[in-house]
Motif scaffolding. Structure first.
Motif, PDB file in Angstrom:
ATOM      1  N   ILE A  75       7.365  -1.188   9.424  1.00 23.30           N
ATOM      2  CA  ILE A  75       6.210  -1.885   8.856  1.00 23.30           C
ATOM      3  C   ILE A  75       5.303  -0.864   8.200  1.00 23.30           C
ATOM      4  O   ILE A  75       5.236   0.293   8.639  1.00 23.30           O
ATOM      5  CB  ILE A  75       5.456  -2.674   9.953  1.00 23.30           C
ATOM      6  N   LEU A  76       4.629  -1.280   7.135  1.00 23.04           N
ATOM      7  CA  LEU A  76       3.715  -0.387   6.425  1.00 23.04           C
ATOM      8  C   LEU A  76       2.281  -0.693   6.826  1.00 23.04           C
ATOM      9  O   LEU A  76       1.865  -1.862   6.897  1.00 23.04           O
ATOM     10  CB  LEU A  76       3.868  -0.534   4.905  1.00 23.04           C
ATOM     11  N   GLY A 114      -8.172   2.482  -3.677  1.00 26.21           N
ATOM     12  CA  GLY A 114      -6.733   2.586  -3.479  1.00 26.21           C
ATOM     13  C   GLY A 114      -6.420   2.667  -2.007  1.00 26.21           C
ATOM     14  O   GLY A 114      -7.312   2.528  -1.154  1.00 26.21           O
ATOM     15  N   ALA A 115      -5.134   2.914  -1.702  1.00 26.07           N
ATOM     16  CA  ALA A 115      -4.722   3.013  -0.306  1.00 26.07           C
ATOM     17  C   ALA A 115      -3.465   3.871  -0.228  1.00 26.07           C
ATOM     18  O   ALA A 115      -2.674   3.937  -1.175  1.00 26.07           O
ATOM     19  CB  ALA A 115      -4.470   1.637   0.287  1.00 26.07           C
ATOM     20  N   GLU A 116      -3.289   4.526   0.914  1.00 23.18           N
ATOM     21  CA  GLU A 116      -2.078   5.282   1.171  1.00 23.18           C
ATOM     22  C   GLU A 116      -1.210   4.495   2.135  1.00 23.18           C
ATOM     23  O   GLU A 116      -1.680   4.067   3.195  1.00 23.18           O
ATOM     24  CB  GLU A 116      -2.400   6.654   1.769  1.00 23.18           C
ATOM     25  N   ALA A 117       0.057   4.277   1.733  1.00 23.35           N
ATOM     26  CA  ALA A 117       0.991   3.526   2.573  1.00 23.35           C
ATOM     27  C   ALA A 117       1.588   4.463   3.607  1.00 23.35           C
ATOM     28  O   ALA A 117       2.151   5.510   3.271  1.00 23.35           O
ATOM     29  CB  ALA A 117       2.087   2.902   1.720  1.00 23.35           C
ATOM     30  N   LEU A 118       1.499   4.058   4.891  1.00 23.04           N
ATOM     31  CA  LEU A 118       1.992   4.866   6.006  1.00 23.04           C
ATOM     32  C   LEU A 118       2.948   4.012   6.836  1.00 23.04           C
ATOM     33  O   LEU A 118       2.598   2.914   7.267  1.00 23.04           O
ATOM     34  CB  LEU A 118       0.830   5.353   6.879  1.00 23.04           C
ATOM     35  N   VAL A 119       4.178   4.520   7.054  1.00 23.98           N
ATOM     36  CA  VAL A 119       5.199   3.740   7.731  1.00 23.98           C
ATOM     37  C   VAL A 119       5.018   3.828   9.239  1.00 23.98           C
ATOM     38  O   VAL A 119       4.658   4.878   9.782  1.00 23.98           O
ATOM     39  CB  VAL A 119       6.605   4.220   7.310  1.00 23.98           C
ATOM     40  N   ARG A 120       5.262   2.715   9.924  1.00 22.90           N
ATOM     41  CA  ARG A 120       5.252   2.641  11.378  1.00 22.90           C
ATOM     42  C   ARG A 120       6.558   1.972  11.831  1.00 22.90           C
ATOM     43  O   ARG A 120       7.167   1.201  11.099  1.00 22.90           O
ATOM     44  CB  ARG A 120       4.057   1.825  11.886  1.00 22.90           C
ATOM     45  N   GLY A 150      10.050   0.216  -1.834  1.00 24.82           N
ATOM     46  CA  GLY A 150      10.216  -1.193  -2.173  1.00 24.82           C
ATOM     47  C   GLY A 150       9.173  -2.083  -1.529  1.00 24.82           C
ATOM     48  O   GLY A 150       8.631  -2.986  -2.166  1.00 24.82           O
ATOM     49  N   GLU A 151       8.876  -1.824  -0.233  1.00 25.70           N
ATOM     50  CA  GLU A 151       7.901  -2.657   0.464  1.00 25.70           C
ATOM     51  C   GLU A 151       6.501  -2.474  -0.110  1.00 25.70           C
ATOM     52  O   GLU A 151       5.735  -3.450  -0.261  1.00 25.70           O
ATOM     53  CB  GLU A 151       7.919  -2.308   1.951  1.00 25.70           C
ATOM     54  N   ALA A 152       6.137  -1.222  -0.445  1.00 27.02           N
ATOM     55  CA  ALA A 152       4.809  -0.979  -1.017  1.00 27.02           C
ATOM     56  C   ALA A 152       4.660  -1.669  -2.360  1.00 27.02           C
ATOM     57  O   ALA A 152       3.596  -2.259  -2.661  1.00 27.02           O
ATOM     58  CB  ALA A 152       4.580   0.530  -1.157  1.00 27.02           C
ATOM     59  N   CYS A 153       5.687  -1.615  -3.186  1.00 29.21           N
ATOM     60  CA  CYS A 153       5.631  -2.288  -4.489  1.00 29.21           C
ATOM     61  C   CYS A 153       5.558  -3.808  -4.320  1.00 29.21           C
ATOM     62  O   CYS A 153       4.845  -4.501  -5.066  1.00 29.21           O
ATOM     63  CB  CYS A 153       6.854  -1.902  -5.325  1.00 29.21           C
ATOM     64  N   ARG A 154       6.297  -4.317  -3.345  1.00 30.30           N
ATOM     65  CA  ARG A 154       6.250  -5.769  -3.107  1.00 30.30           C
ATOM     66  C   ARG A 154       4.851  -6.210  -2.695  1.00 30.30           C
ATOM     67  O   ARG A 154       4.308  -7.197  -3.215  1.00 30.30           O
ATOM     68  CB  ARG A 154       7.260  -6.122  -2.017  1.00 30.30           C
ATOM     69  N   GLN A 155       4.229  -5.469  -1.767  1.00 25.88           N
ATOM     70  CA  GLN A 155       2.895  -5.840  -1.286  1.00 25.88           C
ATOM     71  C   GLN A 155       1.848  -5.662  -2.390  1.00 25.88           C
ATOM     72  O   GLN A 155       0.943  -6.505  -2.552  1.00 25.88           O
ATOM     73  CB  GLN A 155       2.539  -4.983  -0.078  1.00 25.88           C
ATOM     74  N   PRO A 188      -2.776  -2.847   9.216  1.00 24.19           N
ATOM     75  CA  PRO A 188      -1.619  -3.661   8.842  1.00 24.19           C
ATOM     76  C   PRO A 188      -1.947  -4.462   7.582  1.00 24.19           C
ATOM     77  O   PRO A 188      -3.121  -4.610   7.210  1.00 24.19           O
ATOM     78  CB  PRO A 188      -1.407  -4.565  10.055  1.00 24.19           C
ATOM     79  N   PRO A 189      -0.934  -4.984   6.905  1.00 27.51           N
ATOM     80  CA  PRO A 189      -1.162  -5.618   5.592  1.00 27.51           C
ATOM     81  C   PRO A 189      -2.202  -6.729   5.615  1.00 27.51           C
ATOM     82  O   PRO A 189      -3.029  -6.822   4.697  1.00 27.51           O
ATOM     83  CB  PRO A 189       0.222  -6.153   5.222  1.00 27.51           C
ATOM     84  N   ASP A 190      -2.189  -7.586   6.641  1.00 32.69           N
ATOM     85  CA  ASP A 190      -3.116  -8.719   6.635  1.00 32.69           C
ATOM     86  C   ASP A 190      -4.566  -8.263   6.787  1.00 32.69           C
ATOM     87  O   ASP A 190      -5.473  -8.789   6.120  1.00 32.69           O
ATOM     88  CB  ASP A 190      -2.748  -9.715   7.739  1.00 32.69           C
ATOM     89  N   GLN A 191      -4.816  -7.259   7.637  1.00 30.08           N
ATOM     90  CA  GLN A 191      -6.193  -6.785   7.812  1.00 30.08           C
ATOM     91  C   GLN A 191      -6.675  -6.042   6.561  1.00 30.08           C
ATOM     92  O   GLN A 191      -7.831  -6.192   6.154  1.00 30.08           O
ATOM     93  CB  GLN A 191      -6.278  -5.870   9.035  1.00 30.08           C
ATOM     94  N   PHE A 192      -5.776  -5.236   5.965  1.00 31.35           N
ATOM     95  CA  PHE A 192      -6.189  -4.539   4.738  1.00 31.35           C
ATOM     96  C   PHE A 192      -6.465  -5.548   3.635  1.00 31.35           C
ATOM     97  O   PHE A 192      -7.422  -5.406   2.870  1.00 31.35           O
ATOM     98  CB  PHE A 192      -5.086  -3.564   4.302  1.00 31.35           C
ATOM     99  N   GLU A 193      -5.662  -6.614   3.572  1.00 25.44           N
ATOM    100  CA  GLU A 193      -5.853  -7.630   2.526  1.00 25.44           C
ATOM    101  C   GLU A 193      -7.196  -8.333   2.715  1.00 25.44           C
ATOM    102  O   GLU A 193      -7.925  -8.587   1.754  1.00 25.44           O
ATOM    103  CB  GLU A 193      -4.697  -8.632   2.577  1.00 25.44           C
ATOM    104  N   ALA A 194      -7.526  -8.639   3.982  1.00 23.53           N
ATOM    105  CA  ALA A 194      -8.801  -9.320   4.237  1.00 23.53           C
ATOM    106  C   ALA A 194      -9.975  -8.441   3.808  1.00 23.53           C
ATOM    107  O   ALA A 194     -10.944  -8.923   3.196  1.00 23.53           O
ATOM    108  CB  ALA A 194      -8.901  -9.681   5.721  1.00 23.53           C
TER     109      ALA A 194
END
Length: 866
Positions: free
Chosen positions: A627-628, A643-649, A682-687, A851-857
């Motif tokens: 998960i990113l 911006g944001a830095e994508a970090l894998v978990r 791929g996941e970062a581009c999708r999000q 996580p994606p949902d919290q960053f999106e909010a």
């Protein structure tokens, strides 16, 4: 219409027809001029010679079989236009007999494989036999037709006239073919081998011989009046010159000389001179033809016989010279000895290695020359006792593969020996080099894994017999990967050579040091009194590697971690001892590097856990366990998220959320980092595409590993990923480290320009922590400079760190780069960076990775940080 290559060359064919026409026309006139025989009935008989038939047969032999109609038509036209007293029917018969005879002989010769070879006895004999058989047959077939078509004044009174005409005509044609066909074919045929023998000396010799022969012929055939001829004298006077022509000039010279003698004899007889004008005309012709036949066949056969013998001798001489050349230049020694061991023959290039010249040993005893070399004399003594020998003789630093065979006389006694010695020194040296390369490392010249494992196996067997301890040390260099990544493999190889040299100084006499591959080395310690004795060698190895390394003006510090396993406590098998030493080495690295650890049973649990983690990590992308998280980057001016830095978990089903510092090193070590990196991209581009569609576009920065960046297909994969998710390239950033940029500058520049062409933003991460160079800031097309967290940590308290950060920010501005400070955790750090002019920051002060949902909010809320 046929192809261009199949078109008929009519100009060449017309030239051929013209030549046949002219030659046949002239030959017909000559043949008619030689007709002075009259049959008993008063009818004209055949000519002495009839060159026209030879001309037509030669044309058929010299040209392709497809051209025979053209040659026959040309001969027919020449016969029709030739001025003669013959009536038209007789001309047709005369031409028909010539054509039938020529076609019959040419066809028979072609069927039996005759190749115009008048340079061999077999070829000449074959031609003569075919001519003698075919000419009478072809002429006999035309006799009845000739009688039926005979005109008044030319009719034969009896069958005797016909038989006599047939016999004389057959003899005339056989003789004409024997004299003219070999001459024309040899002089005009494509196999004109005589051209190679032409030189001024032979030209002068030929002219002198021709002059002498003409003089003799004039004396014999024209210098005597009618009735003064003497047949025995006629037979031998030109003969020596004919033989000389045959011997000196071969078939070409023989046919030419025969033609000269024939023309002189016929011309003299036609003028009533010479030895052939003493009887009636018919008898004179028969005598003349018999003379010509008697000299033609033997002289031509003699010429071919001499030529074949000369060629055989020449071929034998060439073969001997070739054999001599092979023996002289081959790396062998060919020799022969008598029954006492005295050399009777010696030759070959191999003698040079022995300090001898060809033939120098002849007359000397082998026991005198090599008496101090029993590995040479003893096999020779056995060979002289009738025992064939094969062995490898060592002489003066050279190795010879030697074969000796006894020679026997008629009574079975040994008369000597013959032998061949092949110099295999180079082969032996090559085999030694191959054997060395198979068991040694090409870079360091140390034993490789194969040789180490073999020695370890032998040492284990010896230790078991002697009840001794044995130690295996497994050494892995620390921080060596940074050298390879930053300065390239050439520098890394130079460091490995120095490491091998230093480690070799730590060995005892009975120990073995090997390079297992990469930056891994192993020690085999024999005869240990106590297990703890292995720590002495381990400490010594750590000590010699603690000193700095100098390569091409660069200074390095390369430490090492070692693991130790001891026989018999830690294993009794080769693979188990090496594996346990390797496990202990990993524990040493985990404990802080630059140290050593003895193997303990509990370490196997950690090794097993590591293997399980590797297995689970390999399947994690497929199972959806990765998960990113996204850490916001904040503008200090506006407080907005820029911006944001994508970090894998890794969300493991049993162990929960695993932090990156636990699985990323394992992924880099095993190569899984490439597949994980592709998934992250791929996941970062999708999000990012989802947020862009929601009218809140934000640039996402993705970390690129060194293995990913080294792949030439990276640019194409980024382009395909952007296209697959419909993401604008300006919303993607790639973060690169200094080390990977410096590894291969040319490829790095090419890859980065490819990314810039797509519109992707490029950042240099952790700036100031690697081998920083202002040159790469100038050469590489960068957009963002990220200041490492180690400089930010004390920027508010330490004047030096503050000055360094201020310098980096000023450098970024001067180069028109966006500056981002990482690791901001306190208000004082944030304020200080703002005062120094830093534009963008990220760190726990503003937000942890979300996580994606919290960053999106948070992104959609438009919240600003003050």
């Amino acid at each position: 219409m046929g192809r261009a290559g199949d078109r008929i060359d009519w100009s060449r064919r017309l030239r051929l027809a013209g030549l046949v026409f002219a030659a046949y026309f002239v030959a017909t006139r000559v043949g008619i001029a030689l007709q002075w025989v009259t049959l008993p009935s008063g009818v004209s008989g055949p000519s002495v010679l009839w060159p026209a038939s030879a001309v037509l047969l030669s044309a058929l032999l010299l040209t392709k079989s497809a051209n025979w109609p053209l040659c026959v038509l040309a001969a027919l036209l020449a016969q029709a236009l030739s001025p003669t007293h013959f009536a038209v029917p007789h001309r047709i018969i005369l031409f028909a007999t010539d054509a039938a005879q020529a076609l019959l002989i040419a066809t028979v010769l072609q069927r039996i494989g005759f190749r115009r070879n008048f340079n061999s006895v077999r070829g000449v004999s074959t031609f003569f036999i075919v001519a003698v058989i075919c000419v009478p047959l072809s002429r006999a077939a035309t006799i009845p037709i000739s009688r039926a078509m005979a005109t008044p004044g030319h009719a034969w009174s009896s069958a005797a006239d016909a038989i006599m005409f047939w016999g004389l005509l057959s003899l005339t044609n056989v003789l004409s073919l024997a004299l003219f066909v070999p001459l024309l074919v040899l002089w005009l045929g494509p196999e004109r081998t005589w051209r190679g023998d032409i030189n001024p000396k032979r030209i002068r010799e030929g002219i002198l011989l021709a002059a002498c022969l003409i003089a003799v012929c004039v004396i014999v055939f024209e210098g005597r009046t009618a009735g003064s001829g003497n047949l025995p004298a006629m037979l031998y006077e030109p003969l020596p010159f004919l033989i000389l022509a045959a011997v000196r000039f071969g078939p070409v010279g023989a046919t030419t000389a025969l033609m000269m003698v024939s023309l002189c004899s016929v011309w003299g007889a036609a003028r009533g001179l010479g030895p052939f004008v003493t009887q009636s005309p018919a008898e004179n012709v028969v005598s003349l033809q018999a003379f010509l036949a008697a000299i033609a066949a033997p002289i031509l056969l003699l010429a071919t016989l001499v030529r074949e013998r000369r060629h055989a001798v020449s071929a034998l001489r060439r073969s001997e010279e070739h054999f001599r050349t092979i023996i002289t230049n081959a790396p062998v020694v060919v020799f022969a000895m008598d029954a006492k061991g005295v050399f009777t023959f010696s030759d070959g290039r191999g003698l040079k290695a022995l300090g001898l010249r060809p033939g120098e040993a002849v007359g000397r005893s082998v026991f005198e020359i090599y008496g101090d070399s029993p590995n040479v004399t003893e096999p020779i003594e056995r060979a002289l006792r009738n025992e064939a020998q094969h062995w490898e003789a060592e002489l003066r630093g050279s190795t010879f593969d030697t074969h000796i065979t006894p020679m026997h006389g008629d009574a079975g006694e040994i008369t000597g020996i013959i032998g061949v010695a092949i110099d295999i020194t180079d082969r032996r040296q090559s085999e030694e080099r191959i054997r060395w390369q198979a068991y040694h490392d090409n870079l360091t010249d140390l034993p490789n894994r194969t040789l180490f494992m073999d020695r370890l196996e032998q040492s284990l067997a010896a230790a078991e017999r002697r009840q001794e301890k044995l130690g295996v040390l497994f050494l892995d260099l620390d921080r060596f990967k940074q050298i390879n990544d930053s300065l390239g493999h050439q520098t890394g190889d130079a460091v490995l050579k120095q490491v091998a040299q230093r480690l070799s100084t730590c060995l005892r006499g009975e120990d073995t040091l090997a390079r297992m591959g990469g930056d891994e080395f192993t020690f085999l310690l024999r005869g240990l009194a106590h297990s703890e004795d292995a720590s002495v060698i381990a400490s010594r190895a750590i000590g010699v590697l603690a000193e700095s390394f100098q390569v091409d003006g660069h200074e390095f510090f390369v430490g090492a971690s070692l693991g130790i396993s001891v026989y018999p406590e830690d294993g009794r098998d080769v693979s188990i001892l090496v594996r346990n030493a390797d496990t202990a080495m990993f524990r040493a690295k985990k404990e802080g590097r630059s140290g050593f650890q003895f193997y303990a049973e509990s370490m196997n649990e950690s090794a097993s856990e590591r293997l399980r983690m590797e297995h689970d990590l390999r399947l994690a992308p497929e199972r959806g366990e990765l998960i990113l998280y996204y850490q916001p980057q904040i503008s200090l001016t506006t407080g907005e998220i820029t911006g944001a830095e994508a970090l894998v978990r890794w969300r493991h089903p049993q162990h929960g959320l695993i932090p990156p510092d636990r699985f990323i090193p394992l992924a880099e070590e095993t190569g899984l980092i490439v597949s994980i990196g592709d998934w992250v991209l791929g996941e970062a581009c999708r999000q990012a595409a989802i947020w862009s569609d929601a009218k809140r576009p934000v640039r996402i920065a993705v970390n690129v590993s060194a293995r990913q960046f080294a792949q030439e297909t990276l640019t194409r994969r980024v382009q395909e990923t952007l296209a697959a998710h419909g993401l604008d390239a300006s919303l993607l950033g790639l973060e690169l480290t200094e080390g990977m940029l410096m590894h291969n500058r040319a490829q790095s520049v090419q890859t980065m320009h490819g990314m810039k062409a797509l519109g992707v933003e490029l950042s240099v991460d952790d700036f100031g922590m690697g081998y920083s160079s202002l040159a790469y800031l100038r050469d590489f097309p960068l957009d963002v400079l990220k200041i490492d967290r180690s400089f930010v940590l004390r920027v508010a308290e330490d004047r030096t760190d503050r000055a360094l950060v201020e310098t980096l920010i000023g450098l970024g501005r001067a180069l028109e780069l966006t500056v981002v400070a990482e690791g901001v955790e306190t208000e004082s750090q944030s304020q200080c960076l703002k005062d120094l002019g830093c534009e963008i920051v990220q760190g726990y002060l503003f937000s942890r990775p979300l996580p994606p949902d919290q960053f999106e909010a948070r992104l959609l809320s438009g919240e600003r940080v003050t």
